[in-house]
Design a protein around this motif. Sequence first.
Motif, PDB file in Angstrom:
ATOM      1  N   LEU A  49      46.819  37.300  72.041  1.00 17.67           N
ATOM      2  CA  LEU A  49      47.080  38.274  72.913  1.00 17.67           C
ATOM      3  C   LEU A  49      48.444  37.817  73.354  1.00 17.67           C
ATOM      4  N   ARG A  67      51.629  40.317  73.228  1.00 18.08           N
ATOM      5  CA  ARG A  67      52.200  40.732  74.179  1.00 18.08           C
ATOM      6  C   ARG A  67      53.834  40.339  74.272  1.00 18.08           C
ATOM      7  N   GLN A  90      49.083  46.128  74.064  1.00 23.93           N
ATOM      8  CA  GLN A  90      49.106  47.155  75.169  1.00 23.93           C
ATOM      9  C   GLN A  90      47.723  47.610  75.685  1.00 23.93           C
ATOM     10  N   GLY A  91      46.804  47.284  75.162  1.00 25.49           N
ATOM     11  CA  GLY A  91      45.356  47.606  75.455  1.00 25.49           C
ATOM     12  C   GLY A  91      44.957  48.953  74.965  1.00 25.49           C
ATOM     13  N   LYS A  92      45.789  49.769  74.079  1.00 24.76           N
ATOM     14  CA  LYS A  92      45.405  50.965  73.674  1.00 24.76           C
ATOM     15  C   LYS A  92      44.135  50.882  72.727  1.00 24.76           C
ATOM     16  N   ARG A 127      41.311  47.857  70.341  1.00 21.78           N
ATOM     17  CA  ARG A 127      40.639  46.463  70.480  1.00 21.78           C
ATOM     18  C   ARG A 127      40.508  45.713  69.420  1.00 21.78           C
ATOM     19  N   ARG A 175      41.295  41.133  75.225  1.00 18.82           N
ATOM     20  CA  ARG A 175      41.749  42.325  75.948  1.00 18.82           C
ATOM     21  C   ARG A 175      42.622  42.227  77.264  1.00 18.82           C
ATOM     22  N   PRO A 176      43.797  42.816  77.086  1.00 22.63           N
ATOM     23  CA  PRO A 176      44.541  42.791  78.398  1.00 22.63           C
ATOM     24  C   PRO A 176      43.994  43.157  79.436  1.00 22.63           C
ATOM     25  N   ARG A 177      44.165  42.654  80.694  1.00 19.44           N
ATOM     26  CA  ARG A 177      43.502  43.284  81.988  1.00 19.44           C
ATOM     27  C   ARG A 177      44.447  44.425  82.235  1.00 19.44           C
ATOM     28  N   PRO A 178      43.896  45.250  83.054  1.00 16.92           N
ATOM     29  CA  PRO A 178      44.288  46.599  83.388  1.00 16.92           C
ATOM     30  C   PRO A 178      45.782  46.203  84.301  1.00 16.92           C
TER      31      PRO A 178
END
Length: 99
Positions: free
Chosen positions: A14, A18, A84-86, A88, A94-97
Amino acid sequence: MSDYIETLSRHRRLTILRFLADSPEYTSNVSILEDVCNKFGVTSNRDQVVTDLGWLREQGFADYKGEGDFIVVTATARGVEIAQGKTRHEGVQRPRPGH
């Protein structure tokens, strides 16, 4: 693979994606990626970064050219979506919100 090592790999993947998603032309090199992972608390050496880059390439999330001392890495559109979490994938944290 132990749970800790697998968790660290998911976080490293991740972190790599990112950073690439925020980089000009979605591109960087392995030396910078190693530094970035360590800066963000994902303890990594060059071999671990290269191994995870191979995994990211196998999944279609990144591609790279070169070998040995200089490897240039580019995220794919799918890799950017993961960063970007769009979308998975179980092998990438998974990125945090909001991040």
